[in-house]
Scaffold this motif. Sequence first.
Motif, PDB file in Angstrom:
ATOM      1  N   THR A 165       0.807  -1.214   0.000  1.00  0.00           N
ATOM      2  CA  THR A 165       0.000   0.000   0.000  1.00  0.00           C
ATOM      3  C   THR A 165       0.846   1.273   0.000  1.00  0.00           C
ATOM      4  O   THR A 165       0.397   2.328  -0.423  1.00  0.00           O
ATOM      5  CB  THR A 165      -0.901   0.035   1.253  1.00  0.00           C
ATOM      6  OG1 THR A 165      -0.068  -0.129   2.397  1.00  0.00           O
ATOM      7  CG2 THR A 165      -1.931  -1.080   1.212  1.00  0.00           C
ATOM      8  N   ASN A 166       2.093   1.177   0.464  1.00  0.00           N
ATOM      9  CA  ASN A 166       2.888   2.392   0.647  1.00  0.00           C
ATOM     10  C   ASN A 166       3.739   2.689  -0.590  1.00  0.00           C
ATOM     11  O   ASN A 166       4.952   2.490  -0.614  1.00  0.00           O
ATOM     12  CB  ASN A 166       3.773   2.232   1.890  1.00  0.00           C
ATOM     13  CG  ASN A 166       4.324   3.560   2.362  1.00  0.00           C
ATOM     14  OD1 ASN A 166       4.285   4.545   1.630  1.00  0.00           O
ATOM     15  ND2 ASN A 166       4.846   3.584   3.580  1.00  0.00           N
ATOM     16  N   ALA A 167       3.069   3.163  -1.629  1.00  0.00           N
ATOM     17  CA  ALA A 167       3.756   3.439  -2.895  1.00  0.00           C
ATOM     18  C   ALA A 167       4.816   4.525  -2.708  1.00  0.00           C
ATOM     19  O   ALA A 167       5.833   4.546  -3.395  1.00  0.00           O
ATOM     20  CB  ALA A 167       2.741   3.878  -3.947  1.00  0.00           C
ATOM     21  N   GLU A 168       4.563   5.410  -1.715  1.00  0.00           N
ATOM     22  CA  GLU A 168       5.493   6.514  -1.475  1.00  0.00           C
ATOM     23  C   GLU A 168       6.848   5.986  -0.999  1.00  0.00           C
ATOM     24  O   GLU A 168       7.894   6.458  -1.434  1.00  0.00           O
ATOM     25  CB  GLU A 168       4.890   7.420  -0.400  1.00  0.00           C
ATOM     26  CG  GLU A 168       5.375   8.846  -0.479  1.00  0.00           C
ATOM     27  CD  GLU A 168       4.636   9.700   0.534  1.00  0.00           C
ATOM     28  OE1 GLU A 168       5.318  10.377   1.323  1.00  0.00           O
ATOM     29  OE2 GLU A 168       3.384   9.657   0.560  1.00  0.00           O
ATOM     30  N   MET A 169       6.808   4.976  -0.127  1.00  0.00           N
ATOM     31  CA  MET A 169       8.065   4.415   0.354  1.00  0.00           C
ATOM     32  C   MET A 169       8.822   3.731  -0.785  1.00  0.00           C
ATOM     33  O   MET A 169      10.037   3.841  -0.895  1.00  0.00           O
ATOM     34  CB  MET A 169       7.817   3.439   1.504  1.00  0.00           C
ATOM     35  CG  MET A 169       9.111   2.811   1.992  1.00  0.00           C
ATOM     36  SD  MET A 169       8.954   1.875   3.516  1.00  0.00           S
ATOM     37  CE  MET A 169       8.866   3.166   4.732  1.00  0.00           C
ATOM     38  N   ALA A 170       8.078   3.042  -1.642  1.00  0.00           N
ATOM     39  CA  ALA A 170       8.712   2.387  -2.797  1.00  0.00           C
ATOM     40  C   ALA A 170       9.426   3.434  -3.649  1.00  0.00           C
ATOM     41  O   ALA A 170      10.553   3.234  -4.108  1.00  0.00           O
ATOM     42  CB  ALA A 170       7.671   1.653  -3.614  1.00  0.00           C
ATOM     43  N   GLU A 171       8.769   4.557  -3.826  1.00  0.00           N
ATOM     44  CA  GLU A 171       9.338   5.643  -4.629  1.00  0.00           C
ATOM     45  C   GLU A 171      10.581   6.226  -3.948  1.00  0.00           C
ATOM     46  O   GLU A 171      11.594   6.490  -4.586  1.00  0.00           O
ATOM     47  CB  GLU A 171       8.299   6.751  -4.791  1.00  0.00           C
ATOM     48  CG  GLU A 171       8.037   7.157  -6.216  1.00  0.00           C
ATOM     49  CD  GLU A 171       6.828   8.076  -6.269  1.00  0.00           C
ATOM     50  OE1 GLU A 171       7.030   9.291  -6.126  1.00  0.00           O
ATOM     51  OE2 GLU A 171       5.694   7.558  -6.414  1.00  0.00           O
ATOM     52  N   ASP A 172      10.462   6.430  -2.619  1.00  0.00           N
ATOM     53  CA  ASP A 172      11.583   6.994  -1.861  1.00  0.00           C
ATOM     54  C   ASP A 172      12.814   6.089  -1.947  1.00  0.00           C
ATOM     55  O   ASP A 172      13.940   6.557  -2.072  1.00  0.00           O
ATOM     56  CB  ASP A 172      11.192   7.182  -0.385  1.00  0.00           C
ATOM     57  CG  ASP A 172      10.193   8.321  -0.199  1.00  0.00           C
ATOM     58  OD1 ASP A 172      10.026   9.122  -1.151  1.00  0.00           O
ATOM     59  OD2 ASP A 172       9.581   8.397   0.877  1.00  0.00           O
ATOM     60  N   ILE A 173      12.584   4.788  -1.857  1.00  0.00           N
ATOM     61  CA  ILE A 173      13.709   3.848  -1.909  1.00  0.00           C
ATOM     62  C   ILE A 173      14.405   3.967  -3.269  1.00  0.00           C
ATOM     63  O   ILE A 173      15.628   4.072  -3.348  1.00  0.00           O
ATOM     64  CB  ILE A 173      13.233   2.408  -1.629  1.00  0.00           C
ATOM     65  CG1 ILE A 173      12.805   2.285  -0.158  1.00  0.00           C
ATOM     66  CG2 ILE A 173      14.331   1.393  -1.950  1.00  0.00           C
ATOM     67  CD1 ILE A 173      12.113   0.976   0.185  1.00  0.00           C
ATOM     68  N   ALA A 174      13.613   3.980  -4.331  1.00  0.00           N
ATOM     69  CA  ALA A 174      14.209   4.106  -5.668  1.00  0.00           C
ATOM     70  C   ALA A 174      14.958   5.427  -5.798  1.00  0.00           C
ATOM     71  O   ALA A 174      16.038   5.485  -6.400  1.00  0.00           O
ATOM     72  CB  ALA A 174      13.121   3.994  -6.729  1.00  0.00           C
ATOM     73  N   ASP A 175      14.401   6.487  -5.206  1.00  0.00           N
ATOM     74  CA  ASP A 175      15.066   7.802  -5.262  1.00  0.00           C
ATOM     75  C   ASP A 175      16.443   7.763  -4.595  1.00  0.00           C
ATOM     76  O   ASP A 175      17.396   8.354  -5.098  1.00  0.00           O
ATOM     77  CB  ASP A 175      14.206   8.872  -4.566  1.00  0.00           C
ATOM     78  CG  ASP A 175      13.098   9.392  -5.465  1.00  0.00           C
ATOM     79  OD1 ASP A 175      13.198   9.196  -6.702  1.00  0.00           O
ATOM     80  OD2 ASP A 175      12.142   9.989  -4.936  1.00  0.00           O
ATOM     81  N   VAL A 176      16.513   7.086  -3.451  1.00  0.00           N
ATOM     82  CA  VAL A 176      17.798   7.022  -2.734  1.00  0.00           C
ATOM     83  C   VAL A 176      18.812   6.201  -3.539  1.00  0.00           C
ATOM     84  O   VAL A 176      19.989   6.547  -3.623  1.00  0.00           O
ATOM     85  CB  VAL A 176      17.602   6.460  -1.307  1.00  0.00           C
ATOM     86  CG1 VAL A 176      18.945   6.148  -0.651  1.00  0.00           C
ATOM     87  CG2 VAL A 176      16.824   7.459  -0.456  1.00  0.00           C
ATOM     88  N   VAL A 177      18.345   5.120  -4.151  1.00  0.00           N
ATOM     89  CA  VAL A 177      19.244   4.314  -5.000  1.00  0.00           C
ATOM     90  C   VAL A 177      19.790   5.184  -6.136  1.00  0.00           C
ATOM     91  O   VAL A 177      20.999   5.207  -6.403  1.00  0.00           O
ATOM     92  CB  VAL A 177      18.502   3.084  -5.576  1.00  0.00           C
ATOM     93  CG1 VAL A 177      19.394   2.343  -6.569  1.00  0.00           C
ATOM     94  CG2 VAL A 177      18.068   2.152  -4.455  1.00  0.00           C
ATOM     95  N   ARG A 178      18.906   5.941  -6.771  1.00  0.00           N
ATOM     96  CA  ARG A 178      19.331   6.816  -7.882  1.00  0.00           C
ATOM     97  C   ARG A 178      20.330   7.862  -7.382  1.00  0.00           C
ATOM     98  O   ARG A 178      21.368   8.099  -8.007  1.00  0.00           O
ATOM     99  CB  ARG A 178      18.123   7.546  -8.482  1.00  0.00           C
ATOM    100  CG  ARG A 178      17.165   6.647  -9.221  1.00  0.00           C
ATOM    101  CD  ARG A 178      16.024   7.483  -9.852  1.00  0.00           C
ATOM    102  NE  ARG A 178      14.934   6.610 -10.244  1.00  0.00           N
ATOM    103  CZ  ARG A 178      13.726   6.601  -9.681  1.00  0.00           C
ATOM    104  NH1 ARG A 178      13.442   7.463  -8.691  1.00  0.00           N
ATOM    105  NH2 ARG A 178      12.810   5.766 -10.089  1.00  0.00           N
ATOM    106  N   ALA A 179      20.012   8.492  -6.242  1.00  0.00           N
ATOM    107  CA  ALA A 179      20.875   9.569  -5.724  1.00  0.00           C
ATOM    108  C   ALA A 179      22.257   9.026  -5.366  1.00  0.00           C
ATOM    109  O   ALA A 179      23.276   9.659  -5.649  1.00  0.00           O
ATOM    110  CB  ALA A 179      20.218  10.216  -4.507  1.00  0.00           C
TER     111      ALA A 179
END
Lengths: 183, 451
Positions: free
Chosen positions: B50-64
């Motif tokens: 349900t927490n799509a935001e956390m999924a997005e945040d994790i991908a963002d940190v990997v990218r950064a």
Amino acid sequence: MNTTFKLATAAAVVLTISACASKPEPVEQVQEQAPVEVAEPAPAPAPVQAEPTAPAGPLAGSLEDFRVNVGERVYFDLNGYRLDVDDQEILKRQAAWLSSYPGVRIIVAGNCDERGTREYNLALGERRASIVKDYLVSLGVDPSRIDTISYGKERPIAAGSDEQAWALNRNGFTQIISGATTS
Amino acid sequence: MTRILTALMLALMIPIGLAMPAAAQLQVRVDEGNFQPTPLAIPDFEVRGTNAEMAEDIADVVRADLESTGLFDIQNPASFIQKDLSIDVQPRFPDWRIIQTEGLVVGAYEELPDGKIAVSFRLWDVYGGEVMRINGQPGRRLTTTPDNWRRIAHKIADSIYNRLTGEDPYFDTRIVYIAETGPKIDRVKRLAIMDADGANQQYLTPGTNTVLTPRFSPSAQEITYMSYEGGRPRVYLFNIETGRQELLGNFPGMTFAPRFSRDGESVLMTQAQGGNSEIYLMNLQTRQSRRLTDHPAIDTSPSMSPDGRAIVFTSDRGGSPQLYIMNTDGSPRTCPSGGRDVACRITFNKGQYSTPVWSPRGDLVAFTKQLGGRFYIGVIGTDGKGERLLTESYLDEGPDWSPNGRVIVYFRESRPGAGPQLWSVDLSGRNERRMMTQTDASDPAWSPLLQ
């Protein structure tokens, strides 16, 4: 003083009004009492303190006497730790003053400018403090009265970043820990 | 339309096919002279929860994380053609070759019945058309509690970085530093810690005493640093978990410039008394110390070689601060300049050298150099050869190495009067970038890879 008086009066009025909103009569009574209590002791000590100290100069043997009449800092050259003639003069005055006030204990702090790296400057500051201490001891000051500390580049006295500020920040600072005359 | 695309694709593929034989997998070279960042696509992760935001945040940190290396060109998601990626299905490689992606990361985020989260990912070699195995596996799955989500992201980035460059990882690490506030003549200095990407900043000491030069133990659980507690500068040990602080040693005078030995069993430090600074090695178990240097000059800032056999330090025994190496057991060395001596000078170029730090790989020493009113961070071989200056400013000081020896963190006052800030630079001298901190910051030290 006048301001305090008025504020106190106003505060008394406000307090009384809010506290006794249903009984307006006692307001005037309280107003008369309050100013008497606040105003009386206040004016007395102020002129007594101010007059005798101002024109007399630092009290002999005081921190201020040491700072103004002896000099508490010697200044070093860039990367240097030798004492020039001016420095030696100041330290001679410090030694003489310390012999007049044998109860005084001091700490000598070694300071550096910001144009060096932190750890090297801590060592250099320690070396500067020790040089000052050694010189004072050579003039007869008991080494047990002198502590030393290094602040490296951590305690600048001039905030600037130019030659003038750096020159001020490269110093040996003799600070009185205890035993100075206080009154 | 399809034909045009195919033709275009073939045109694109031919030169790349020549440059990269089919057998060789995608490999990012970190030391190439003529450097081009490698295009990498990291689409948002598939969400199984349900927490799509956390999924997005994790991908963002990997990218950064990967972007911060300067080695990768993280591609813009708007250019992606394939939108129906799944971790269970091979991607349509032609769709990714069109936009010239070389590496493709496909991830999935899941919420588990026990409240934990799991992230799985695969790394695809787009031109090779195959999955890149990580530790022999065709992908990785990491599980943790939701509050640890950033560490999962760092571990994924570490895996990808390690697989593509062959270098040891370094994202899942922390930085300890000195947080500085207040006017220059009345500075408040506090011990502070943060993740290597600047997240989770916290203060470890209240600022009532000036503290300086923190350094991590090899376990990353303890910090050794100098504090003016009790009005005297001395070396302390700080336990990050418990917040407990402990005085190290019972030396007369002052102690400073501490640094752990590589095995974590000892701390090197400088003791100064009577105008003389000497380097000591204290065993943390027995609390016995041994003096390593014996010279009336200033000897300070020791740092041990990875094998523990030698230390590099700063000494002004030659008249100005320079770098020297000596054996930890005090036996004579054959010096680069010829002859045998207990301590060999390794810096002979113009300028003053200090704050040496031996690289984790053992072949280099990072240092601060002062010359002509400027400060530089540089590296030099332990044989005194191959000096390279990586940075320059009004004040660049205090380098420390990332645990893989690839990146150097340091602090900089960019101009007179500017407060210090943390910066990092790649060993190649490329990719100089600021590390964001809440306050002015100095004396950074990099932790080992977290367990």
